[in-house]
Design an enzyme around this catalytic site. Structure first.
Site, PDB file in Angstrom:
ATOM      1  CB  THR A  69       1.620   0.037  -4.047  1.00 16.60           C
ATOM      2  OG1 THR A  69       1.147  -0.900  -3.090  1.00 16.60           O
ATOM      3  CG2 THR A  69       0.701   0.032  -5.241  1.00 16.60           C
ATOM      4  CB  SER A 126       2.469  -3.835   5.837  1.00 16.53           C
ATOM      5  OG  SER A 126       3.031  -4.793   4.977  1.00 16.53           O
TER       6      SER A 126
HETATM    7  N1  ASP Z   1       1.668  -2.845   1.337  1.00 18.80           N
HETATM    8  C1  ASP Z   1       2.138  -1.729   0.557  1.00 18.80           C
HETATM    9  C2  ASP Z   1       3.197  -1.006   1.371  1.00 18.80           C
HETATM   10  O1  ASP Z   1       2.870  -0.293   2.280  1.00 18.80           O
HETATM   11  C3  ASP Z   1       0.995  -0.838   0.238  1.00 18.80           C
HETATM   12  C4  ASP Z   1       1.321   0.418  -0.506  1.00 18.80           C
HETATM   13  O2  ASP Z   1       2.419   0.727  -0.882  1.00 18.80           O
HETATM   14  O3  ASP Z   1       0.340   1.170  -0.729  1.00 18.80           O
HETATM   15  O4  ASP Z   1       4.349  -1.194   1.109  1.00 18.80           O
END
Ligand code: ASP
Length: 368
Positions: free
Chosen positions: A32, A81
């Site tokens: 993010t 993820s």
């Molecule tokens: N889905 C993103 C990741 O873990 C969420 C984030 O960066 O907060 O890459």
């Protein structure tokens, strides 16, 4: 003789002067922190955005507490993820490739599995003598109100600090040992340290590093000794747990080890105890290592309780202390990936290799 010098309003001490002679490597692997909103308002990766911003941010360019740096952005930005041991190994190898030319490393990363990556790096980077700081953000730098800017700036200050020689996570207002933290909420304070104090905190207007809590400098050269190839499964043991399916997996020998989360030692005649015995018997018969962790985030079993698990009731099961469950999984994959035998992996699981576990406390009244 002191090298103190005035520069604008800041006093440059020996250590800060030394920082300008150091160099930091930043790997932007994804997450993010560097995303941008698309036309529908959803966040998506944006190639080169974070890299360009970092190269221009005056806080990063002009702070005496931040060493000069270079950024390498991964060609395909990874959502954490979806990251697995192949990605962890890739980051470790990238650090190793640039290890001699740089004095510290910052990994800009997604938050979802940041703690797995930090744990994996802590084991993979054997004899690490430089700071490796993993950080990310809940709200991307491109948003007017975000946590990305602060996490990046303080993360870079920490990566520039020669006193640190371990893998850490910096998030919100705290520096955590990388293998001692977990993602606990969907907020700016997304990470918490488990069973070990924060290595540093923002107090009032400055970041305070708690030097006495840091790992000490290693003696040998840095090297990567494992490919994380252990096949490890995390299994939650509770009264409804589908242990029959697990027993089939154990007997097919498709697993090297299991990290078993339990609620406690349990009643010896209970349903859970019977399931634990079945797991233990089958694992022992097929040479599968079973490491037990407790489900509660904080605290650990006393030595007497731990010994009940190991020796009396469950045979092959061994409690491995106050490690995070995520750290226990990564550590087991690391140990098998070094080519160690199941017996040696079981022996090393409760040992403190990188500050990830506290020795199991003595039972009250026992002579230890
Ligand atoms: N889905 C993103 C990741 O873990 C969420 C984030 O960066 O907060 O890459």
């Amino acid at each position: 003789m002191s090298l103190e010098k005035e520069k604008g309003s800041s006093i440059l001490t020996n250590e800060l002067l030394a920082r300008s002679q150091r160099r930091i490597m930043v790997f932007y692997v994804g997450g993010t922190i560097g995303m941008k909103k698309n036309e529908e308002g959803s966040l998506e990766p944006c190639a080169q955005y974070l890299t360009r911003e970092m190269e221009q941010m005056h806080e990063l360019q002009s702070s005496v507490e931040i060493a000069p740096f270079d950024v390498i952005e991964y060609e395909k930005l990874l959502d954490s993820s979806d990251m697995d041991h192949t990605d962890h190994l890739r980051i470790a190898r990238d650090i190793a490739k640039h290890y001699d030319a740089y004095d510290g490393f910052l990994i800009a990363h997604g938050t979802d599995t940041m703690h797995y990556t930090a744990s994996a790096l802590s084991f993979l980077l054997n004899n690490l003598a430089k700071p490796v700081v993993v950080t990310g953000a809940m709200v991307p730098l491109a948003e007017p109100f975000n946590d990305a800017r602060r996490n990046l700036i303080i993360g870079m200050m920490i990566a520039s600090n020669p006193k640190i020689c371990e893998v850490c996570v910096f998030f919100n207002d705290s520096l955590f040992r990388g293998n001692r933290c977990d993602k606990v909420s969907h907020s700016y304070a997304a990470f918490k340290t488990i069973n070990y104090p924060a290595l540093g905190v923002i107090e009032a207007s400055r970041f305070v590093l708690r030097e006495r809590l840091l790992l000490s400098q290693p003696t040998g050269g840095m090297s990567i000794l494992s490919d994380l190839s252990g096949r490890v499964m995390h299994f939650d043991l509770h009264p409804e747990a589908d242990v029959d399916t697990l027993l089939v997996l154990l007997s097919k020998k498709v697993l090297d080890g299991i990290v078993l989360s339990v609620n406690g030692v349990g009643h010896l005649k209970g349903v859970v105890a019977a399931k634990a015995r079945a797991i233990s018997r089958t694992a022992a018969a097929h040479n599968v290592v079973v490491s037990v962790v407790i489900r509660e985030l904080r605290g650990c079993l006393a030595r007497k309780e731990a010994e009940r698990i190991r020796h009396l009731e469950y045979g092959a099961l061994a409690y491995v202390g106050d490690m995070c469950a995520s750290t226990a999984q990564v550590k087991m994959a690391y140990l098998f990936g070094k080519g160690l035998s199941p017996t040696e992996v079981a022996r090393q699981m409760p040992l403190n290799l990188r500050g990830e576990v506290t020795p199991i406390p003595a039972a009250p009244g026992s002579k230890m």
